[in-house]
Design a protein around this motif. Structure first.
Motif, PDB file in Angstrom:
ATOM      1  N   LYS A 136      38.247   5.629  27.586  1.00  0.00           N
ATOM      2  CA  LYS A 136      39.029   6.656  26.888  1.00  0.00           C
ATOM      3  C   LYS A 136      40.030   7.358  27.799  1.00  0.00           C
ATOM      4  CE  LYS A 136      35.600   7.806  23.368  1.00  0.00           C
ATOM      5  NZ  LYS A 136      34.726   8.861  22.827  1.00  0.00           N
ATOM      6  N   ALA A 137      40.002   7.064  29.086  1.00  0.00           N
ATOM      7  CA  ALA A 137      40.839   7.768  30.060  1.00  0.00           C
ATOM      8  C   ALA A 137      42.337   7.622  29.803  1.00  0.00           C
ATOM      9  CB  ALA A 137      40.516   7.302  31.481  1.00  0.00           C
ATOM     10  N   THR A 138      42.758   6.565  29.116  1.00  0.00           N
ATOM     11  CA  THR A 138      44.188   6.367  28.860  1.00  0.00           C
ATOM     12  C   THR A 138      44.619   6.953  27.519  1.00  0.00           C
ATOM     13  OG1 THR A 138      43.766   4.216  27.854  1.00  0.00           O
ATOM     14  CG2 THR A 138      44.302   4.248  30.214  1.00  0.00           C
ATOM     15  N   GLY A 139      43.673   7.501  26.754  1.00  0.00           N
ATOM     16  CA  GLY A 139      44.014   8.083  25.457  1.00  0.00           C
ATOM     17  C   GLY A 139      43.823   7.136  24.292  1.00  0.00           C
ATOM     18  N   GLU A 140      43.520   5.860  24.562  1.00  0.00           N
ATOM     19  CA  GLU A 140      43.226   4.929  23.471  1.00  0.00           C
ATOM     20  C   GLU A 140      41.968   5.427  22.771  1.00  0.00           C
ATOM     21  OE1 GLU A 140      45.058   2.529  22.393  1.00  0.00           O
ATOM     22  OE2 GLU A 140      46.315   2.027  24.099  1.00  0.00           O
ATOM     23  N   MET A 144      41.924  -2.230  23.212  1.00  0.00           N
ATOM     24  CA  MET A 144      42.765  -2.948  22.251  1.00  0.00           C
ATOM     25  C   MET A 144      42.217  -2.805  20.830  1.00  0.00           C
ATOM     26  SD  MET A 144      45.459  -3.869  23.650  1.00  0.00           S
ATOM     27  CE  MET A 144      46.116  -4.645  22.202  1.00  0.00           C
ATOM     28  N   LEU A 145      40.919  -2.870  20.672  1.00  0.00           N
ATOM     29  CA  LEU A 145      40.333  -2.687  19.343  1.00  0.00           C
ATOM     30  C   LEU A 145      40.626  -1.284  18.814  1.00  0.00           C
ATOM     31  CD1 LEU A 145      36.908  -4.506  19.825  1.00  0.00           C
ATOM     32  CD2 LEU A 145      38.807  -5.259  18.371  1.00  0.00           C
ATOM     33  N   SER A 146      40.575  -0.294  19.693  1.00  0.00           N
ATOM     34  CA  SER A 146      40.885   1.082  19.291  1.00  0.00           C
ATOM     35  C   SER A 146      42.340   1.203  18.855  1.00  0.00           C
ATOM     36  CB  SER A 146      40.607   2.051  20.432  1.00  0.00           C
ATOM     37  OG  SER A 146      39.236   2.096  20.713  1.00  0.00           O
ATOM     38  N   ARG A 147      43.216   0.544  19.578  1.00  0.00           N
ATOM     39  CA  ARG A 147      44.639   0.582  19.250  1.00  0.00           C
ATOM     40  C   ARG A 147      44.908  -0.065  17.886  1.00  0.00           C
ATOM     41  NH1 ARG A 147      48.666  -2.109  23.489  1.00  0.00           N
ATOM     42  NH2 ARG A 147      47.758  -0.479  24.788  1.00  0.00           N
ATOM     43  N   LEU A 148      44.154  -1.106  17.563  1.00  0.00           N
ATOM     44  CA  LEU A 148      44.391  -1.884  16.341  1.00  0.00           C
ATOM     45  C   LEU A 148      43.483  -1.509  15.181  1.00  0.00           C
ATOM     46  CD1 LEU A 148      44.651  -5.369  18.072  1.00  0.00           C
ATOM     47  CD2 LEU A 148      46.550  -3.988  17.228  1.00  0.00           C
ATOM     48  N   ARG A 149      42.657  -0.487  15.321  1.00  0.00           N
ATOM     49  CA  ARG A 149      41.599  -0.223  14.342  1.00  0.00           C
ATOM     50  C   ARG A 149      42.080   0.000  12.913  1.00  0.00           C
ATOM     51  NH1 ARG A 149      40.315   4.610  17.524  1.00  0.00           N
ATOM     52  NH2 ARG A 149      41.705   6.215  16.789  1.00  0.00           N
ATOM     53  N   GLY A 195      41.577  -2.745  10.094  1.00  0.00           N
ATOM     54  CA  GLY A 195      40.321  -2.957   9.370  1.00  0.00           C
ATOM     55  C   GLY A 195      39.303  -3.724  10.184  1.00  0.00           C
ATOM     56  N   TRP A 196      39.576  -4.987  10.490  1.00  0.00           N
ATOM     57  CA  TRP A 196      38.599  -5.797  11.225  1.00  0.00           C
ATOM     58  C   TRP A 196      38.311  -5.267  12.625  1.00  0.00           C
ATOM     59  CZ3 TRP A 196      40.189  -8.066  15.715  1.00  0.00           C
ATOM     60  CH2 TRP A 196      41.564  -8.278  15.890  1.00  0.00           C
ATOM     61  N   PRO A 197      39.297  -4.672  13.355  1.00  0.00           N
ATOM     62  CA  PRO A 197      38.946  -4.135  14.673  1.00  0.00           C
ATOM     63  C   PRO A 197      37.938  -2.991  14.599  1.00  0.00           C
ATOM     64  CG  PRO A 197      41.308  -4.465  14.542  1.00  0.00           C
ATOM     65  CD  PRO A 197      40.759  -4.622  13.160  1.00  0.00           C
ATOM     66  N   GLN A 198      38.017  -2.183  13.540  1.00  0.00           N
ATOM     67  CA  GLN A 198      37.063  -1.084  13.390  1.00  0.00           C
ATOM     68  C   GLN A 198      35.653  -1.625  13.212  1.00  0.00           C
ATOM     69  OE1 GLN A 198      37.641   2.376  13.643  1.00  0.00           O
ATOM     70  NE2 GLN A 198      35.420   2.292  13.763  1.00  0.00           N
ATOM     71  N   ASP A 199      35.516  -2.745  12.480  1.00  0.00           N
ATOM     72  CA  ASP A 199      34.200  -3.367  12.321  1.00  0.00           C
ATOM     73  C   ASP A 199      33.639  -3.802  13.672  1.00  0.00           C
ATOM     74  OD1 ASP A 199      34.434  -3.001   9.601  1.00  0.00           O
ATOM     75  OD2 ASP A 199      35.128  -5.045   9.215  1.00  0.00           O
ATOM     76  N   LEU A 200      34.499  -4.374  14.523  1.00  0.00           N
ATOM     77  CA  LEU A 200      34.057  -4.803  15.855  1.00  0.00           C
ATOM     78  C   LEU A 200      33.701  -3.597  16.723  1.00  0.00           C
ATOM     79  CD1 LEU A 200      36.551  -7.720  16.641  1.00  0.00           C
ATOM     80  CD2 LEU A 200      34.220  -7.867  15.748  1.00  0.00           C
ATOM     81  N   LEU A 201      34.503  -2.544  16.635  1.00  0.00           N
ATOM     82  CA  LEU A 201      34.201  -1.325  17.401  1.00  0.00           C
ATOM     83  C   LEU A 201      32.857  -0.743  17.000  1.00  0.00           C
ATOM     84  CD1 LEU A 201      37.593   0.593  17.551  1.00  0.00           C
ATOM     85  CD2 LEU A 201      36.236  -0.157  19.500  1.00  0.00           C
ATOM     86  N   ASP A 202      32.539  -0.807  15.711  1.00  0.00           N
ATOM     87  CA  ASP A 202      31.265  -0.276  15.229  1.00  0.00           C
ATOM     88  C   ASP A 202      30.083  -1.042  15.816  1.00  0.00           C
ATOM     89  OD1 ASP A 202      32.622   1.616  13.759  1.00  0.00           O
ATOM     90  OD2 ASP A 202      32.454   0.523  11.864  1.00  0.00           O
ATOM     91  N   MET A 203      30.284  -2.310  16.152  1.00  0.00           N
ATOM     92  CA  MET A 203      29.213  -3.133  16.727  1.00  0.00           C
ATOM     93  C   MET A 203      29.117  -3.000  18.247  1.00  0.00           C
ATOM     94  SD  MET A 203      29.320  -6.746  14.728  1.00  0.00           S
ATOM     95  CE  MET A 203      31.073  -7.019  14.707  1.00  0.00           C
TER      96      MET A 203
END
Length: 192
Positions: free
Chosen positions: A111-115, A83-88, A91-99
């Motif tokens: 990554k198997a679904t392409g997200e 979900m974070l990848s989908r919403l990146r 702005g704020w989701p990318q920050d969470l993904l980085d952590m």
């Protein structure tokens, strides 16, 4: 103990993503076909509907991932990462993904679904050395630049913090040089 009872016990009878206690169901992560403890989670109807139908996504609903992404359970972390990848782009989701950190095999499953796959139409901003620039990065000017529309000259070595990327041109970024918000050409900056 049945898988369903075990999942509900693990989830403490609430959605493992947002904490909702109503309209709960077991959600098995794709591409997994059969329910399994490490590939399934308990989620509310709202979360499942938005996971399965990206058009109905309410970005603010997913701010709950700030907490659930730290779950010790693989299925919850994978769902949060997807979900974070989908919403990146928000702005704020990318920050969470980085952590966030996922083991290699868990990341591969996520990554198997392409997200999280790069958007082929996405512009990639690069500094003078070819390093990819991201929203919020800091850069330094590599030469003196005259700021159009003013008598100001931005000196070589000036740090520009918290840049923003132009959505239409990969050569342009925005940032504050002194008190002035200005557009800077990426050929004249180096990432810090």
């Amino acid at each position: 103990m049945s898988l369903e009872r075990e999942l509900y016990k693990r989830a403490d009878n609430k959605c493992e993503l947002c904490g909702n206690v109503e309209h709960l169901q077991i959600h098995t992560l794709l591409p997994q076909k059969d329910e399994a403890l490490n590939k399934s989670l308990v989620a509310c109807k709202t979360c499942v509907d938005q996971i399965e139908n990206p058009d109905t996504t309410d970005t603010n609903h997913w701010r709950c991932l700030n907490d659930s992404m730290w779950s010790e359970h693989e299925a919850v972390k994978v769902a949060a990462w997807r979900m974070l990848s989908r919403l990146r782009k928000e702005g704020w989701p990318q920050d969470l993904l980085d952590m966030m950190y996922l083991e290699d095999d868990v990341l591969e499953f996520a990554k198997a679904t392409g997200e999280g796959a790069p958007d082929p139409e996405q512009l990639i901003h690069r500094d003078v050395n070819g390093v990819v620039l991201q929203h919020g990065d800091s850069v330094v000017l590599i030469k003196d630049l005259k700021v159009k529309g003013s008598s100001m000259v931005a000196k070589q070595g000036t740090a520009v913090r918290n840049i923003r990327l132009d959505r239409e041109n990969e050569k342009y970024i925005e940032g504050k040089v002194g008190p002035t918000l200005t557009v800077i050409i990426t050929d004249f900056v180096k990432k810090l």
